[in-house]
Every structure is written in C-alpha cells, then in structure tokens.
Scaffold this motif. Structure first.
Motif, short mmCIF file in Angstrom:
data_model
loop_
_atom_site.label_atom_id
_atom_site.label_comp_id
_atom_site.label_asym_id
_atom_site.label_seq_id
_atom_site.Cartn_x
_atom_site.Cartn_y
_atom_site.Cartn_z
N PRO A 35 -9.10 -2.54 31.58
CA PRO A 35 -8.42 -3.87 31.10
C PRO A 35 -8.30 -5.05 32.28
CG PRO A 35 -7.74 -1.15 32.11
CD PRO A 35 -9.33 -1.36 32.70
N ALA A 36 -8.91 -5.33 33.70
CA ALA A 36 -8.58 -6.45 33.95
C ALA A 36 -9.18 -6.87 33.48
CB ALA A 36 -9.34 -6.00 35.39
N VAL A 37 -10.10 -7.47 32.62
CA VAL A 37 -11.39 -8.68 32.28
C VAL A 37 -10.38 -9.00 30.62
CG1 VAL A 37 -13.25 -8.48 30.28
CG2 VAL A 37 -13.10 -7.07 31.83
N ALA A 38 -10.12 -10.45 30.74
CA ALA A 38 -9.59 -10.94 29.70
C ALA A 38 -9.79 -11.07 29.09
CB ALA A 38 -8.67 -11.95 30.59
N PRO A 39 -9.85 -10.97 27.63
CA PRO A 39 -10.57 -10.89 26.06
C PRO A 39 -10.63 -12.79 26.26
CG PRO A 39 -7.55 -10.81 25.71
CD PRO A 39 -8.09 -10.70 27.86
N GLY A 62 -21.38 -8.57 24.46
CA GLY A 62 -21.41 -9.23 25.60
C GLY A 62 -19.75 -9.60 26.17
N VAL A 63 -19.05 -10.42 25.08
CA VAL A 63 -18.17 -10.95 24.84
C VAL A 63 -16.93 -10.22 24.40
CG1 VAL A 63 -16.61 -12.29 24.13
CG2 VAL A 63 -19.19 -13.17 23.70
N ASP A 92 -1.36 -0.68 19.33
CA ASP A 92 -2.14 -1.27 18.10
C ASP A 92 -3.00 -2.87 18.72
OD1 ASP A 92 -0.42 -3.08 19.39
OD2 ASP A 92 1.04 -3.30 17.67
N SER A 93 -3.28 -2.83 19.39
CA SER A 93 -4.44 -3.27 21.02
C SER A 93 -5.89 -2.56 20.78
CB SER A 93 -4.31 -4.52 20.82
OG SER A 93 -3.12 -4.14 21.70
N ILE A 94 -6.34 -3.12 21.63
CA ILE A 94 -7.83 -2.97 22.67
C ILE A 94 -8.01 -4.23 23.33
CG2 ILE A 94 -9.31 -1.71 21.39
CD1 ILE A 94 -9.46 0.41 23.74
#
Length: 127
Positions: A35-39, A62-63, A92-94
């Motif tokens: 959860p701490a990783v920004a997409p 890896g992205v 509805d998202s992950i």
C-alpha cells in the motif's frame, strides 16, 4: 440434463471462488502488493454483460500499477489468479507490481448468466 450440468458447474465455480476469495494479498500470485508504493501506471477494466472492454491488456513487469474495475452493466467482477487479484463493486481497485512475464487470463468472478463462461480476456505482462 442441462440444468443438472449447469448446477454442477455453478457449484464448482462457487467452491473455486470461495477458495480464491478469502485472501486478497496478491503476494501469493505473480505480484507484490504494498500500500505504500505509489502506482506508476493505471489499468482500467470495464465490464458489461458478458464482455470486458478489451480482449487484451498489457502491463510491464516490475512497474507498480493500480488496477481499477468498473462495472458498466450487469453484475460482474474480475479475477486475475496470476496476480492474486479479485475485484468487484465492493473492492474496485488494488495496486500491484507484476513480478513475472507471460500471458494470463482475466475472467468474470461472479456467475452472471449464460455468457459467463465466455467472459474472458488476456493480460500480457511484458519485460
């Protein structure tokens, strides 16, 4: 005979969904969820009756990507077993980071009627 076969297939699907649906942690699949990783990318998958908006979707290994699900018509969900992803109207998202390449199935996770078994698209994860 057809009703009995359809009932058996529906029951088998429920067992599969019950086994898959209990843990939404994608780390058991081909992705890492943090959860701490920004997409860095976004993938929107929309569903109408018996079809997704695209036949193929492409991601990069890896992205980090935010996968968003949109239910446009009917009652559907998406399941991507290779990534450990299951989304529907309630979730509805992950955000996931694919960690393997290949071509994987995306299917409807909710028994939606006569076209349910044909509701399949492909997810291509490239190097």
């Amino acid at each position: 005979m057809k009703k009995a076969l359809m009932s058996l297939l529906s029951l088998m699907l429920l067992f599969v969904l019950a086994a898959c649906g209990g843990n939404n942690d994608a780390s058991s699949g081909g992705a890492v969820t943090d959860p701490a990783v920004a997409p860095e990318a976004e993938l929107v998958i929309s569903a109408t009756n018996y079809e997704f908006n695209q036949q193929e979707y492409t991601l990069k290994k890896g992205v980090p990507v935010e996968i968003k699900y949109e239910n446009k018509e009917g009652n559907h969900g998406i399941m991507i077993p290779a990534l450990g992803v299951q989304l529907d109207r309630n979730k509805d998202s992950i955000v996931v980071t694919p960690d393997k390449t290949g071509t994987f199935d995306i299917s409807c996770s909710i028994m939606c009627g006569t076209g349910h078994s044909q509701m399949i698209s492909k997810l291509i994860i490239e190097e």
